[in-house]
Design a protein around this motif. Structure first.
Motif, PDB file in Angstrom:
ATOM      1  N   VAL A   1     -16.039   3.165   0.394  1.00 28.33           N
ATOM      2  CA  VAL A   1     -15.660   2.744  -0.807  1.00 28.33           C
ATOM      3  C   VAL A   1     -15.547   1.368  -1.372  1.00 28.33           C
ATOM      4  O   VAL A   1     -15.935   1.004  -2.640  1.00 28.33           O
ATOM      5  N   ALA A   2     -15.319   0.422  -0.462  1.00 19.77           N
ATOM      6  CA  ALA A   2     -15.384  -1.042  -0.569  1.00 19.77           C
ATOM      7  C   ALA A   2     -16.850  -1.899  -0.668  1.00 19.77           C
ATOM      8  O   ALA A   2     -17.134  -2.746  -0.792  1.00 19.77           O
ATOM      9  N   GLY A   3     -17.718  -0.643  -0.463  1.00 22.66           N
ATOM     10  CA  GLY A   3     -19.422  -0.937  -0.582  1.00 22.66           C
ATOM     11  C   GLY A   3     -20.138  -1.240   0.671  1.00 22.66           C
ATOM     12  O   GLY A   3     -21.058  -1.602   0.472  1.00 22.66           O
ATOM     13  N   TYR A   4     -19.552  -1.098   1.884  1.00 23.02           N
ATOM     14  CA  TYR A   4     -20.165  -1.364   2.850  1.00 23.02           C
ATOM     15  C   TYR A   4     -21.047  -0.271   3.583  1.00 23.02           C
ATOM     16  O   TYR A   4     -20.759   1.200   3.110  1.00 23.02           O
TER      17      TYR A   4
ATOM     18  N   HIS B   1      -9.928   7.120  12.891  1.00 26.95           N
ATOM     19  CA  HIS B   1      -9.715   8.118  11.755  1.00 26.95           C
ATOM     20  C   HIS B   1     -10.723   7.903  10.697  1.00 26.95           C
ATOM     21  O   HIS B   1     -11.202   6.827  10.307  1.00 26.95           O
ATOM     22  N   PRO B   2     -11.084   9.232   9.797  1.00 26.00           N
ATOM     23  CA  PRO B   2     -11.844   9.091   9.034  1.00 26.00           C
ATOM     24  C   PRO B   2     -11.449   8.286   7.775  1.00 26.00           C
ATOM     25  O   PRO B   2     -12.797   7.663   6.966  1.00 26.00           O
ATOM     26  N   SER B   3     -10.711   7.767   7.645  1.00 26.09           N
ATOM     27  CA  SER B   3     -10.214   6.766   6.509  1.00 26.09           C
ATOM     28  C   SER B   3     -11.025   5.423   6.706  1.00 26.09           C
ATOM     29  O   SER B   3     -10.935   4.788   5.765  1.00 26.09           O
TER      30      SER B   3
ATOM     31  N   PRO C   1       0.826  -1.394  -0.084  1.00 25.73           N
ATOM     32  CA  PRO C   1      -0.058  -0.007  -0.092  1.00 25.73           C
ATOM     33  C   PRO C   1       0.667   1.159   0.169  1.00 25.73           C
ATOM     34  O   PRO C   1       1.956   1.410   0.556  1.00 25.73           O
ATOM     35  N   GLY C   2       0.361   2.350  -0.645  1.00 28.88           N
ATOM     36  CA  GLY C   2       1.184   3.445  -0.892  1.00 28.88           C
ATOM     37  C   GLY C   2       0.943   4.462   0.201  1.00 28.88           C
ATOM     38  O   GLY C   2       1.509   5.735  -0.012  1.00 28.88           O
ATOM     39  N   ALA C   3       0.113   4.408   1.066  1.00 28.42           N
ATOM     40  CA  ALA C   3      -0.082   5.095   2.330  1.00 28.42           C
ATOM     41  C   ALA C   3      -0.966   4.705   3.204  1.00 28.42           C
ATOM     42  O   ALA C   3      -1.771   3.476   3.018  1.00 28.42           O
ATOM     43  N   GLY C   4      -1.146   5.248   4.417  1.00 26.08           N
ATOM     44  CA  GLY C   4      -2.244   4.615   5.689  1.00 26.08           C
ATOM     45  C   GLY C   4      -3.406   4.108   4.819  1.00 26.08           C
ATOM     46  O   GLY C   4      -3.926   3.335   5.331  1.00 26.08           O
ATOM     47  N   SER C   5      -4.132   5.174   4.435  1.00 30.81           N
ATOM     48  CA  SER C   5      -5.526   4.842   3.916  1.00 30.81           C
ATOM     49  C   SER C   5      -5.766   3.766   2.973  1.00 30.81           C
ATOM     50  O   SER C   5      -6.368   3.126   3.061  1.00 30.81           O
ATOM     51  N   ALA C   6      -4.639   3.710   2.099  1.00 38.18           N
ATOM     52  CA  ALA C   6      -4.682   2.674   1.206  1.00 38.18           C
ATOM     53  C   ALA C   6      -4.345   1.469   1.895  1.00 38.18           C
ATOM     54  O   ALA C   6      -4.813   0.155   1.373  1.00 38.18           O
ATOM     55  N   ALA C   7      -3.583   1.366   3.095  1.00 36.71           N
ATOM     56  CA  ALA C   7      -3.396  -0.076   3.990  1.00 36.71           C
ATOM     57  C   ALA C   7      -4.807  -0.361   4.529  1.00 36.71           C
ATOM     58  O   ALA C   7      -5.122  -1.551   4.700  1.00 36.71           O
TER      59      ALA C   7
END
Length: 523
Positions: free
Chosen positions: A202-205, A193-195, A156-162
């Motif tokens: 974004v994942a559909g939940y 965290h809002p992420s 992952p390229g960042a924390g939110s991506a992780a």
């Protein structure tokens, strides 16, 4: 003779203020920074025109409209722009709460810029990149030990991506058991965290958000009411973005597990718990770290960050490909993972930051990592005591108790008594070459100010920062106009916020701005 004791006071500061145009406006037709030598006739005869070998659909109809400038014009432009910014290398940046702004050792920057790394190509055969694969593998092993998890991906390229990577693995786990359609809800908390909520959405939940009890802890009874056979996962930050550690976290995990859900521990801000607590002992199935926070690699204005997804064996089959493996002789990339969620970013991760984080951990060792957290917690609680002595400031929730690595303060009393708001104070502090962050919206804590000192700042730094806050508070009570008309010494300015709510007024690039203002036609 003893030196005269001197109380810390705000140092004189006046930031450079340049009337600096956007770089495209500086472009002058015909200017060049580099003149490329013409292709030698013999070479052209042998190779021909490379552009003609590209498929027609990939060829530009005309050259890109790049700025045309000489080298010294480019240098002046970026030096001037750099003089109009604040950052961790320029000022005491403890005000960037929840972002863990700390000193990034410059020797690690040198390591990351060595040609041994920068001249690698991600498409090289793995036998030629054994060194960086070993670094990735070893760093994954360190993060396994720090978290207690069984496998780690640094792709992952960042924390939110992780976080998004982990929620995708959770979804794949439920799909493998045949209940992904049924389990369509994710639970999080308002001070996580809002992420977490964003990645789940974004994942559909569907996202269920828990609010705090009177002490500031996530409400356990509210969790019990929210959990059902539709629960896919709990995504929770601990300590939350108030700096309050939830002592009942094991009970939260147990409640979700009993309902068949999984639990994800957001450890983006692990700066106060390294070597003290681990996700594994709290029963979590997955967690993540931000290498560009806890492990002292640059934020880079939102990138390049680096995230680490950490999971138990139950989720390991779903890790993104490729994983880095070691057979005792050589390192290899394993794409043969049929249950993998696939790739979440090109290649293997942000390798310069992976190298920086590896070097930082190696330089500290296990005892050093724990000391990082102990000093960060000490700094935070010293700051808490000093800030609460300032007129108009409070720290909602957990009154009289210590915090972990940060505190979300409130200027509510000051606002009620002076009419000055937190956002106005945040503009005024730029006049002292400093910064403080309000908080993630919504403002559950009224008139917020979130501070996180980390281990990187000395007592003198903290005292100087407190002196600035104290002076601003005094100004609010005695001379509020100086705050209302700020900034005076800085390039920061008041912004008109209405366009933020109107997508028709957004322009994320210079050319989009020109089109929206009617200065160019859409091509």
């Amino acid at each position: 003779m003893k030196p005269i004791a001197k109380k810390p006071s705000p140092r004189r500061f006046h930031q450079a203020r340049w009337d600096e145009p956007v770089i495209f406006e500086l472009s002058q037709t015909g200017q060049r920074g580099v003149l490329l030598p013409p292709v030698e006739a013999e070479i052209e005869k042998q190779v021909g025109n490379p552009a003609q070998k590209l498929p027609e659909a990939l060829r530009r109809k005309k050259p890109p409209a790049l700025p045309e400038m000489s080298q010294n014009q480019v240098l002046r432009h970026y030096v001037r722009v750099s003089q109009e910014t604040l950052g961790v290398d320029l000022n005491i940046d403890i005000g960037q709460g929840t972002c863990t702004m700390k000193y990034n050792p410059k020797i690690n920057d040198q390591l990351a810029s060595t040609p041994k790394l920068t001249e690698l190509h991600p498409l090289q055969d793995e036998v030629t990149v054994q060194g960086i694969l070993e670094i990735i593998y070893r760093l994954e092993g360190m993060l396994k030990e720090i978290s207690g998890m069984d496998r780690v991906s640094l792709q992952p390229g960042a924390g939110s991506a992780a976080i998004y990577t982990n929620i995708c693995m959770i979804r794949a786990y439920h799909a493998s058991r045949g209940d992904a359609q049924q389990r369509d809800e994710v639970i999080t908390t308002i001070f996580s965290h809002p992420s977490n909520a964003a990645a789940a959405k974004v994942a559909g939940y569907k996202v269920i958000t828990l609010y705090p009890d009177p002490d500031g802890y996530p409400d356990l009874e509210a969790l019990k009411a929210a959990v059902s056979d539709r629960t896919a996962a709990l995504l929770i930050t601990n300590p939350e973005d108030t700096g309050i550690f939830n002592p009942h976290i094991q009970e939260f995990v147990d409640v979700v597990h009993q309902a068949g859900g999984l639990c994800f521990y957001d450890q983006a801000n692990a700066n106060g718990i390294l070597g003290i607590t681990r996700a594994r002992e709290a029963g979590f199935d997955a967690c993540h770290f931000n290498l560009h926070k806890t492990f002292s690699t640059p934020h880079g204005c939102g990138g390049p960050g680096a995230g680490a997804s950490c999971v138990t064996d139950a989720l390991a089959p779903f890790l993104p490909v490729p994983t880095v493996e070691f057979d005792g002789q050589k390192y290899s990339l394993n794409y043969n993972r049929p249950q993998s969620i696939g790739k979440v970013r090109p290649f293997y991760g942000v390798t310069p930051n992976i190298l920086r984080a590896y070097a930082w951990i190696m330089s500290l060792g296990a005892d050093g990592l724990r000391e990082v957290s102990e000093v960060a917690v000490l700094n935070n609680n010293y700051l808490l005591k000093k800030v609460l002595e300032i007129r108009g400031v409070s720290a909602p929730y957990a009154k009289g108790k210590h915090r972990i690595e940060q505190v979300r303060y409130s200027w509510e009393k000051l606002t009620a008594e002076t009419g000055i708001h937190s956002e106005e104070m945040a503009v005024r502090i730029a006049d002292f070459g400093m910064h403080f962050w309000t908080s993630h919206h919504p403002f559950v804590v009224p008139e917020p100010m979130t501070l996180e000192p980390t281990e990187a700042y000395s007592k003198a730094d903290l005292d100087e920062y407190v002196a600035v806050l104290r002076q601003m508070a005094e100004e609010a009570y005695t001379n509020p106009e100086i705050i209302k008309t700020a900034p005076h010494n800085s390039t920061v300015h008041h912004t008109h916020h209405d366009p933020f709510d109107d997508p028709d007024e957004w322009a994320v690039t210079w050319r989009a701005y020109l089109r929206k203002t009617g200065q160019t036609k859409r091509e």
